[in-house]
Design a protein around this motif. Structure first.
Motif, PDB file in Angstrom:
ATOM      1  N   GLU A  37      31.070  37.624  20.493  1.00 48.45           N
ATOM      2  CA  GLU A  37      30.432  38.001  19.231  1.00 48.45           C
ATOM      3  C   GLU A  37      29.727  39.338  19.360  1.00 48.45           C
ATOM      4  O   GLU A  37      29.458  39.999  18.362  1.00 48.45           O
ATOM      5  N   TYR A  38      29.421  39.723  20.593  1.00 50.94           N
ATOM      6  CA  TYR A  38      28.703  40.967  20.836  1.00 50.94           C
ATOM      7  C   TYR A  38      29.514  41.857  21.773  1.00 50.94           C
ATOM      8  O   TYR A  38      30.168  41.382  22.692  1.00 50.94           O
ATOM      9  N   CYS A  39      29.418  43.150  21.552  1.00 48.55           N
ATOM     10  CA  CYS A  39      30.160  44.127  22.334  1.00 48.55           C
ATOM     11  C   CYS A  39      29.676  44.117  23.785  1.00 48.55           C
ATOM     12  O   CYS A  39      28.470  44.121  24.044  1.00 48.55           O
ATOM     13  N   ILE A  46      30.087  42.323  16.900  1.00 52.90           N
ATOM     14  CA  ILE A  46      31.483  42.634  16.597  1.00 52.90           C
ATOM     15  C   ILE A  46      31.773  41.968  15.257  1.00 52.90           C
ATOM     16  O   ILE A  46      31.584  40.757  15.116  1.00 52.90           O
ATOM     17  N   PRO A  47      32.208  42.728  14.248  1.00 55.22           N
ATOM     18  CA  PRO A  47      32.449  42.152  12.930  1.00 55.22           C
ATOM     19  C   PRO A  47      33.452  40.987  12.985  1.00 55.22           C
ATOM     20  O   PRO A  47      34.409  40.998  13.769  1.00 55.22           O
ATOM     21  N   GLU A  52      38.783  38.198  14.078  1.00 55.59           N
ATOM     22  CA  GLU A  52      39.931  37.452  13.553  1.00 55.59           C
ATOM     23  C   GLU A  52      41.227  38.239  13.730  1.00 55.59           C
ATOM     24  O   GLU A  52      42.270  37.654  14.014  1.00 55.59           O
ATOM     25  N   ALA A  53      41.152  39.552  13.547  1.00 51.19           N
ATOM     26  CA  ALA A  53      42.356  40.390  13.677  1.00 51.19           C
ATOM     27  C   ALA A  53      42.802  40.525  15.127  1.00 51.19           C
ATOM     28  O   ALA A  53      43.993  40.594  15.407  1.00 51.19           O
ATOM     29  N   LEU A  54      41.838  40.592  16.057  1.00 48.16           N
ATOM     30  CA  LEU A  54      42.135  40.735  17.488  1.00 48.16           C
ATOM     31  C   LEU A  54      41.445  39.628  18.282  1.00 48.16           C
ATOM     32  O   LEU A  54      40.383  39.847  18.873  1.00 48.16           O
ATOM     33  N   CYS A  60      33.238  46.511  20.331  1.00 49.03           N
ATOM     34  CA  CYS A  60      33.196  46.918  18.928  1.00 49.03           C
ATOM     35  C   CYS A  60      34.177  48.082  18.714  1.00 49.03           C
ATOM     36  O   CYS A  60      34.718  48.635  19.664  1.00 49.03           O
ATOM     37  N   ILE A  61      34.383  48.433  17.470  1.00 49.25           N
ATOM     38  CA  ILE A  61      35.360  49.476  17.146  1.00 49.25           C
ATOM     39  C   ILE A  61      34.957  50.812  17.761  1.00 49.25           C
ATOM     40  O   ILE A  61      35.792  51.526  18.326  1.00 49.25           O
ATOM     41  N   GLU A  62      33.681  51.144  17.678  1.00 50.04           N
ATOM     42  CA  GLU A  62      33.217  52.435  18.198  1.00 50.04           C
ATOM     43  C   GLU A  62      33.419  52.543  19.712  1.00 50.04           C
ATOM     44  O   GLU A  62      33.948  53.544  20.213  1.00 50.04           O
TER      45      GLU A  62
END
Length: 87
Positions: A37-39, A46-47, A52-54, A60-62
């Motif tokens: 849940e956390y980077c 993490i959204p 769900e997508a990955l 995180c994305i950044e």
């Protein structure tokens, strides 16, 4: 059409091997295992949509973007020409 001493179809074999290597490399970089849940790098949330997508993602994305920019790929020289070996 043969190229020099190469047999017919040798060029297509090189192309196929290059594509196979790229696919295997991409699959190896996919996240596996349990996600977070956390980077792992910065600790931010993490959204849910990213999780769900990955499934299995741990960044995180950044932070993932930063990692992707730092990653260097090395290729295999499948050409026998002298010019390609001088790079």
């Amino acid at each position: 059409m043969a190229n020099g001493w190469a047999r017919d179809g040798a060029i297509q074999d090189q192309i196929d091997d290059t594509i196979t290597d790229a696919v295997l490399s991409a699959r190896a970089r996919l996240p596996i295992g349990e996600g977070s849940e956390y980077c792992d790098m910065c600790g931010e949330d993490i959204p849910q949509a990213r999780r769900e997508a990955l499934p299995g993602t741990r960044t995180c994305i950044e932070c993932q973007s930063k990692r992707d920019q730092q990653m260097r790929t090395t290729g295999i020289n499948r050409r026998g020409s002298k010019d390609s070996q001088l790079r």
